[in-house]
Design an enzyme around this catalytic site. Structure first.
Site, mmCIF file in Angstrom:
data_model
loop_
_atom_site.group_PDB
_atom_site.id
_atom_site.type_symbol
_atom_site.label_atom_id
_atom_site.label_comp_id
_atom_site.label_asym_id
_atom_site.label_seq_id
_atom_site.Cartn_x
_atom_site.Cartn_y
_atom_site.Cartn_z
ATOM 1 N N TRP A 295 -21.206 21.560 10.713
ATOM 2 C CA TRP A 295 -20.621 22.825 11.169
ATOM 3 C C TRP A 295 -19.689 22.590 12.351
ATOM 4 C CZ3 TRP A 295 -23.062 26.665 15.020
ATOM 5 C CH2 TRP A 295 -23.751 26.001 16.029
ATOM 6 N N ASP A 296 -19.845 21.430 12.993
ATOM 7 C CA ASP A 296 -19.005 21.080 14.135
ATOM 8 C C ASP A 296 -17.528 21.254 13.790
ATOM 9 O OD1 ASP A 296 -21.575 19.760 14.060
ATOM 10 O OD2 ASP A 296 -20.977 18.619 15.830
ATOM 11 N N GLU A 443 -31.983 23.642 17.329
ATOM 12 C CA GLU A 443 -32.827 22.826 16.452
ATOM 13 C C GLU A 443 -34.184 22.471 17.063
ATOM 14 O OE1 GLU A 443 -29.263 20.566 13.979
ATOM 15 O OE2 GLU A 443 -29.876 19.798 15.939
ATOM 16 N N LYS A 511 -32.265 24.505 22.809
ATOM 17 C CA LYS A 511 -31.504 23.258 22.845
ATOM 18 C C LYS A 511 -30.060 23.472 23.254
ATOM 19 C CE LYS A 511 -29.779 19.552 19.819
ATOM 20 N NZ LYS A 511 -29.673 19.042 18.443
ATOM 21 N N GLN A 512 -29.446 24.544 22.721
ATOM 22 C CA GLN A 512 -27.992 24.675 22.836
ATOM 23 C C GLN A 512 -27.595 26.124 22.620
ATOM 24 O OE1 GLN A 512 -27.306 22.118 19.274
ATOM 25 N NE2 GLN A 512 -26.124 23.849 18.508
#
Length: 715
Positions: A295-296, A443, A511-512
């Site tokens: 997806w980056d 994640e 995480k992000q």
């Protein structure tokens, strides 16, 4: 480290001790980290399934230049031209070794060596070319072939196909043999040598490109044709700030490395293999996510490119179209049985079978799932919505319907919509559709229900499928609209914020960037209070050592709320991910993780291109709401490409200036149209006339078509 006056030139007198942070040189087809013995070619992978990785290709240009006398060394990367130069200066001679991946001829890589005598002498001067190159690879079985026009030639195939029955790509290398020494003769004041390397998938292509390389050398056009291509590319995009040298260099580095990962704007091969987190220079076995496409590409890297380059944006979409067969295979293998009762019996009968497209969490060439761990491919299904969001933005930016008709983009959009319908479960208790057993972008959690990001991106991709079907006069299944309207978007009424998923405990670590991406890039409508609550809920619990792109999303959120300095403090966290003198990013701030981390660079660019400017790509306009933090006096964004027209923007503290460029040939398949600026506060409309600056007070507004202009969207 010494800074040059020109922020586009990164120079140092000593190479980084960690050689992972040497500059990558790439052109969308070939990628190489300077001095490394191996390189990679787009679309050439070795290994089946989860063992699939970019195949290591030996690089004959892995050469270091040495002289016997004491010398001063300088290493520089000129991002104007994409050329890395090592200069050695002694009392008697100056030697320059230049390396580049040719920007116009993508199968070509070049090393040039220039020797210039410093003092009059009748003595020859020699330089040593030191190399540990061997024509071997652990991924490709090479065999020697007869020399071609003086060039050494090897060919081979990767040892293992991506999937059973798949093809094993061939690789041909033809290169100029390298002598152990080069000598400047007594009668010469200077001399230049050129060494070329051609990498191709077929003998015909390899020989044709080697011929072209020899012709370019003979005509003196080898380097000029490369430099011209980079100059042309930079003319279509510039992002520069006044007030911060560090920020300016960081933006230039990000844009340079990101552009290096994309093909030439003149490329017609349609062979682009996508952009992996570490780019083409990285991604071998066990390294930098094996060179897989995530997806980056679609969420993190694509937006900054699409804002300037419709043709390069389209190449990303064409890559996804090329993986449709693999996405069908993934959906069938996923086997997620539909276990819901739909709102109507008729729709229930139609939705029992597994349907649609499931794009892989990790993709190579075929589109079949190549993630080494099954759980990500099975559960991180938000990838489907991430892919369609890129298609949606492309249509809004260009109105290029050919991408969706002849280009088969509609097959992607409709296939993803079918997937969401078959994957959703009807819950009679809350009268909502649910997406069960997923992994969110964060994640740290898995097998959760109703990830708010996943559900929101699914909802938007279903709505876009309905809109596109209407636009193309395709009868859309009523289930698309039904599931879109009734898909659960988790919301905590008491705390007035969006929990990350059903059962998320507020304050637990993440995480992000995840939920904060509802506001941007998804554009979920919410009040400023809720937007603030989301940011305040997740910012303090986000892993400080998480991936680099995270803080850019928080920065955009705070800029939306008018808190520019708070946003800037978060954005400055990203500087820790910039390693060494060549502005190469690492995934984590301690230097670990993927190298040349294009994902982080893309997030950083978005924080400026969509944060400082407030740009939002919407169905019928390009909205803006600029805000600069203290310390940044000016932001210049040149080449913004909207509906076939290019605009240069100059943002200052209190005013905005836009110049619509004089029209050359319209890029891609977009026909330019008449545009105007609409200021939100006053309702003032200002027509944009090519070549004439328009200046107005800083504030929100939009660029859109003049009312009389044609639109692909029905009124």
């Amino acid at each position: 480290m010494s800074y040059d006056e020109d922020p586009y030139i990164f120079s140092t007198d000593a190479l980084p001790t960690d050689r992972r942070f040497l500059p990558p040189l790439a052109n969308g087809l070939l990628g190489w980290r300077v001095y490394n013995n191996t390189m990679h070619m787009g679309g050439v992978y070795n290994g089946e399934g989860g063992r699939c990785h970019r195949a290591d290709v030996p690089c004959p240009l892995a050469v270091k230049v040495e002289i016997d006398a004491p010398a001063q060394h300088t290493y520089s990367l000129d991002t104007h031209t994409g050329i890395f130069t090592h200069s050695l200066s002694s009392a008697s001679v100056t030697v320059s070794q230049s390396l580049y991946s040719h920007r116009y001829y993508p199968n070509l890589m070049v090393m040039e060596i220039l020797m210039v005598r410093q003092v009059t002498s009748e003595e020859p001067i020699a330089v040593n070319l030191v190399s540990s190159f061997t024509p071997q690879s652990k991924d490709i079985v090479f065999e020697s072939c007869p020399d071609y026009k003086g060039g050494s030639h090897i060919q081979g195939k990767v040892t293992t196909a991506e999937f059973p029955g798949g093809s094993c790509p061939s690789v041909h290398l033809i290169w100029t043999p390298k002598p152990p020494t080069l000598t400047l003769l007594p009668e010469q004041s200077q001399a230049r040598w050129a060494f070329i390397l051609v990498v191709a998938n077929s003998l015909d292509t390899a020989e044709a490109n080697y011929d072209e390389g020899l012709n370019l050398i003979a005509s003196g056009n080898l380097r000029p044709s490369h430099e011209k291509a980079w100059k042309e590319l930079w003319l279509q995009s510039k992002v520069e700030v006044a007030g911060s040298e560090g920020l300016c260099k960081a933006l230039i580095g990000c844009m340079f490395y990101l552009l290096s990962a994309f093909p030439s704007i003149h490329d017609t091969s349609s062979s682009f293999g996508g952009v992996s987190p570490g780019g083409l220079s990285n991604g071998g076995d066990g390294q930098d996510y094996w060179g897989h496409i995530f997806w980056d590409q679609d969420i993190w890297m694509y937006p900054a490119i699409a804002l300037f380059y419709p043709k390069l944006a389209r190449s990303v979409l064409e890559y996804r179209v090329g993986t449709i067969d693999g996405a069908k295979d993934n959906a069938q293998k996923q086997g997620f049985k539909n276990n819901h009762e739909t709102a109507t019996e008729s729709s229930k009968e139609k939705m029992l079978s597994i349907q649609g497209l499931k794009f892989p969490w990790e993709s190579a060439v075929s589109g079949r799932e190549v993630c080494p761990e099954d759980i990500y491919g099975q559960q991180e299904i938000h990838i489907n919505g991430d892919v369609t969001l890129a298609f949606q933005h492309y249509l809004y930016l260009t109105e290029d319907l050919s991408m969706f008709t002849e280009g088969q983009g509609r097959e992607v959009i409709y296939g993803v919509a079918d997937y969401w319908v078959s994957r959703a479960s009807w819950n009679p208790e809350d009268q909502k559709y649910h997406l069960l057993g997923v992994m969110p972008p964060d994640e740290y959690y898995y097998d959760v229900n109703n990830s708010v990001y996943t559900n929101a991106v699914a909802k938007f991709s279903l709505q876009f499928a309905v809109d596109l079907a209407d636009l193309l006069q395709h009868p859309a299944p009523k289930e698309w609209q039904e599931v879109a309207e009734h898909l659960k978007i988790p919301f905590d009424e008491e705390s007035q914020y969006h929990p990350e998923f059903d059962g998320y405990v507020k304050g637990h670590p993440v995480k992000q960037a995840d939920t904060v991406m509802l506001g941007y890039p998804l554009g979920l409508l919410m009040s400023p209070e809720i937007r603030r609550n989301d940011l305040e809920a997740y910012e303090p619990v986000t892993d400080p050592n998480g991936p680099a792109m995270t803080w850019g999303m928080f920065a955009i959120g705070w800029l939306e709320l008018g808190e520019a300095d708070r946003a800037q403090r978060l954005l400055e966290k990203c500087y820790k991910n910039i390693q060494g003198p060549f502005q190469v990013w690492s995934e984590s701030s301690d230097g670990s993780g993927a190298v040349n981390f294009l994902t982080g660079m893309g997030g950083f660019l978005q924080a400026v291109l969509f944060g400082y400017t407030g740009f939002r790509v919407q169905k019928e306009c390009l909205a803006f709401s600029p805000l600069l933090p203290n310390g940044i006096s000016e932001l210049c964004v040149r080449g913004v490409n909207y509906l076939g027209s290019q605009m240069d923007w100059l943002l200052r503290k209190d005013e905005v200036c836009i110049i619509l460029r004089e029209q050359a040939n319209s890029a891609g398949n977009t026909k330019s149209c008449d545009l105007q600026v609409v200021l939100k506060a006053s309702g003032t409309t200002i027509p944009l006339t090519p070549g004439k600056p328009v200046t107005f007070p800083r504030g929100p507004g939009c660029v859109c078509k003049l009312v009389s202009a044609y639109s692909c969207w029905p009124l």
